[in-house]
Design an enzyme around this catalytic site. Structure first.
Site, short mmCIF file in Angstrom:
data_model
loop_
_atom_site.label_atom_id
_atom_site.label_comp_id
_atom_site.label_asym_id
_atom_site.label_seq_id
_atom_site.Cartn_x
_atom_site.Cartn_y
_atom_site.Cartn_z
CG HIS A 18 -6.19 -9.41 4.59
ND1 HIS A 18 -6.62 -9.30 5.89
CD2 HIS A 18 -5.05 -8.70 4.51
CE1 HIS A 18 -5.77 -8.56 6.56
NE2 HIS A 18 -4.79 -8.18 5.74
CD GLU A 19 -3.05 -7.12 1.63
OE1 GLU A 19 -3.05 -5.87 1.56
OE2 GLU A 19 -2.58 -7.75 2.60
CG HIS A 22 -5.74 -3.63 4.09
ND1 HIS A 22 -6.02 -3.26 5.39
CD2 HIS A 22 -5.13 -4.85 4.18
CE1 HIS A 22 -5.61 -4.21 6.21
NE2 HIS A 22 -5.07 -5.19 5.50
#
Length: 93
Positions: A18-19, A22
């Site tokens: 997920h990170e 980003h």
């Protein structure tokens, strides 16, 4: 006990992916990434590569990407707050 460890590892993997999304979006759109962290709380270890600090923290309950200009005003041309709305939205999604 083994089930709990496996659950924590799977959760950490999900947080990492997920990170990483980003992080990659920010880098591709020219935003300065100050820190990429897995875990929360007390710092366990960190390494700086280029302009980014990569850190591992004690509690495997999340993670974050700290971007220049995300939470404060910045005059840096590579700051999150200087990017157009579509680029900020893409990084956040």
């Amino acid at each position: 006990m083994a089930t709990a460890i496996i659950a924590i590892l799977v959760f950490c993997a999900l947080v990492f992916v997920h990170e990483l999304g980003h992080f990659v979006a920010a880098k591709m759109l020219g935003v300065r990434v100050l820190e990429f962290s897995i875990g929360m709380g007390t710092l366990v270890t960190q390494v700086t590569k280029g302009e980014t600090v990569y850190s591992l923290r004690a509690f495997p309950i999340g993670g974050y990407c700290k971007l220049e200009g995300e939470d404060e005003e910045s005059t840096d041309d590579r700051a999150f707050n200087k990017k157009p709305a579509w680029a900020r939205a893409l990084i956040l999604v």
